[in-house]
Scaffold this active site. Structure first.
Site, PDB file in Angstrom:
ATOM      1  N   ASP A   1       0.844  -1.187   0.000  1.00 36.77           N
ATOM      2  CA  ASP A   1       0.000   0.000   0.000  1.00 36.77           C
ATOM      3  C   ASP A   1       0.883   1.241   0.000  1.00 36.77           C
ATOM      4  O   ASP A   1       1.806   1.353   0.822  1.00 36.77           O
ATOM      5  CB  ASP A   1      -0.907  -0.004   1.233  1.00 36.77           C
ATOM      6  CG  ASP A   1      -1.984   1.053   1.150  1.00 36.77           C
ATOM      7  OD1 ASP A   1      -3.038   0.762   0.550  1.00 36.77           O
ATOM      8  OD2 ASP A   1      -1.770   2.170   1.671  1.00 36.77           O
TER       9      ASP A   1
ATOM     10  N   ASN B   1      -2.800  13.066  -3.405  1.00 42.57           N
ATOM     11  CA  ASN B   1      -3.924  13.511  -4.238  1.00 42.57           C
ATOM     12  C   ASN B   1      -4.435  14.875  -3.800  1.00 42.57           C
ATOM     13  O   ASN B   1      -4.742  15.737  -4.636  1.00 42.57           O
ATOM     14  CB  ASN B   1      -5.060  12.490  -4.176  1.00 42.57           C
ATOM     15  CG  ASN B   1      -4.849  11.326  -5.118  1.00 42.57           C
ATOM     16  OD1 ASN B   1      -4.180  11.447  -6.135  1.00 42.57           O
ATOM     17  ND2 ASN B   1      -5.416  10.178  -4.784  1.00 42.57           N
TER      18      ASN B   1
ATOM     19  N   HIS C   1      -5.137  14.710  -8.496  1.00 41.71           N
ATOM     20  CA  HIS C   1      -5.267  13.297  -8.865  1.00 41.71           C
ATOM     21  C   HIS C   1      -4.337  12.909 -10.014  1.00 41.71           C
ATOM     22  O   HIS C   1      -3.958  11.743 -10.137  1.00 41.71           O
ATOM     23  CB  HIS C   1      -6.723  12.988  -9.231  1.00 41.71           C
ATOM     24  CG  HIS C   1      -7.642  12.994  -8.036  1.00 41.71           C
ATOM     25  ND1 HIS C   1      -7.741  11.938  -7.169  1.00 41.71           N
ATOM     26  CD2 HIS C   1      -8.471  13.959  -7.560  1.00 41.71           C
ATOM     27  CE1 HIS C   1      -8.610  12.229  -6.213  1.00 41.71           C
ATOM     28  NE2 HIS C   1      -9.065  13.453  -6.422  1.00 41.71           N
TER      29      HIS C   1
ATOM     30  N   ASP D   1      -1.912   9.648 -10.168  1.00 41.97           N
ATOM     31  CA  ASP D   1      -1.782   8.718 -11.290  1.00 41.97           C
ATOM     32  C   ASP D   1      -0.318   8.493 -11.650  1.00 41.97           C
ATOM     33  O   ASP D   1       0.103   7.365 -11.933  1.00 41.97           O
ATOM     34  CB  ASP D   1      -2.531   9.252 -12.515  1.00 41.97           C
ATOM     35  CG  ASP D   1      -4.047   9.198 -12.345  1.00 41.97           C
ATOM     36  OD1 ASP D   1      -4.509   8.545 -11.385  1.00 41.97           O
ATOM     37  OD2 ASP D   1      -4.758   9.808 -13.164  1.00 41.97           O
TER      38      ASP D   1
ATOM     39  N   GLU E   1      -4.635   2.557  -4.293  1.00 45.44           N
ATOM     40  CA  GLU E   1      -3.189   2.521  -4.091  1.00 45.44           C
ATOM     41  C   GLU E   1      -2.730   1.193  -3.501  1.00 45.44           C
ATOM     42  O   GLU E   1      -1.610   1.104  -2.992  1.00 45.44           O
ATOM     43  CB  GLU E   1      -2.761   3.670  -3.179  1.00 45.44           C
ATOM     44  CG  GLU E   1      -3.210   3.567  -1.748  1.00 45.44           C
ATOM     45  CD  GLU E   1      -4.607   4.125  -1.487  1.00 45.44           C
ATOM     46  OE1 GLU E   1      -4.882   4.477  -0.322  1.00 45.44           O
ATOM     47  OE2 GLU E   1      -5.428   4.215  -2.427  1.00 45.44           O
TER      48      GLU E   1
END
Length: 263
Positions: free
Chosen positions: A136, A144, A149, A153, A179
């Site tokens: 994770d 973010n 965002h 990415d 994630e």
């Protein structure tokens, strides 16, 4: 200098481009083959018909008999074969989209779990170690929120590429969602898996992602569970144990690896 390993998306794109050239060659070959067959068949039928009816075998008749299929067959064959190739490529694309995550290039959750289940059965049957890890990205929501965002990415793409560079071709890597990721290592015991995951953790920590002039750092927490020491291991059980180890890594301060117990 070590050659950079291609991402799965790059491999798939390369495969599709190669397939495009192959499909075109196949299409041309079919057109030529069908056209020649039609011309020969037309000439044979014409000859037979003239011979049976005792009609004069004028050259112009054979010219027409050859020209008609020589014009019609290539056009119709090109259209039909093109339609078949298009349907085939759409099926390949749909299979690709169902198997690989568009953003990361890793296996989708469903594809990963299906292949993992098969590898686990194989390892149990052959008495081989099998290790499952869940990973994770730490404080991903903050990335973010702070950078947008789009930055998130880029972080996922960079992490996925680092993972692919670290792993062997036989290993499986998938994006479970958001994630969260998972990696399966066939033939690796917990100690071996920890070494691989430690290299991945260090490479992620050392990475710096540039996004519109800003540098983004990211770390990853990892939980490891293995079939070693377990009786009748199941994928569901390994996932549960690796998740528990992952949560422990988070609780212990993140950016670390924890090995699941055998309870």
């Amino acid at each position: 200098m070590t050659k950079k390993r291609m991402s799965l998306n790059d491999l798939i794109n390369e495969h599709f481009y190669a397939d495009s050239a192959t499909h075109e060659r196949t299409r041309v070959a079919w057109v030529i083959g069908v056209t020649l067959l039609c011309v020969v068949a037309s000439l044979l039928i014409t000859y037979t018909a003239l011979a049976v009816t005792n009609s004069p075998m004028l050259p112009v008749i054979f010219v027409i008999a050859a020209l008609a299929p020589g014009i019609i067959a290539p056009i119709t064959t090109w259209i039909i074969i093109g339609a078949i190739i298009k349907v085939t490529r759409l099926e390949e694309l749909h299979r690709h989209q169902a198997t690989y995550d568009d953003l990361s290039g890793l296996l989708t959750r469903r594809a990963f779990l299906e292949r993992c289940e098969a590898l686990l059965r194989l390892s149990v049957r052959n008495n081989q170690p099998f290790t499952l890890t869940t990973l994770d990205l730490d404080k991903f929501k903050r990335i973010n929120d702070e950078f947008g965002h789009g930055a998130g990415d880029e972080v996922i793409k960079t992490f996925s590429q680092i993972a692919l560079n670290v792993l062997r071709n036989a290993d499986l890597a998938g994006r479970l969602g958001g994630e969260e990721f998972a990696i399966a290592l066939l033939g690796s015991n917990p100690a071996d898996a920890r070494q691989v995951m430690e290299r991945l953790r260090r490479d992620v920590e050392a990475s710096s992602i540039e996004y519109f002039g800003k540098q983004i750092s990211v770390t990853v927490s990892i939980g490891i569970a293995s079939t070693e020491g377990r009786v009748n291991p199941t994928l569901e059980g390994l996932l549960r144990h690796s998740d528990a180890a992952l949560y422990q890594a988070k609780d212990q301060g993140r950016n670390r690896i924890e090995l699941a117990g055998y309870t």
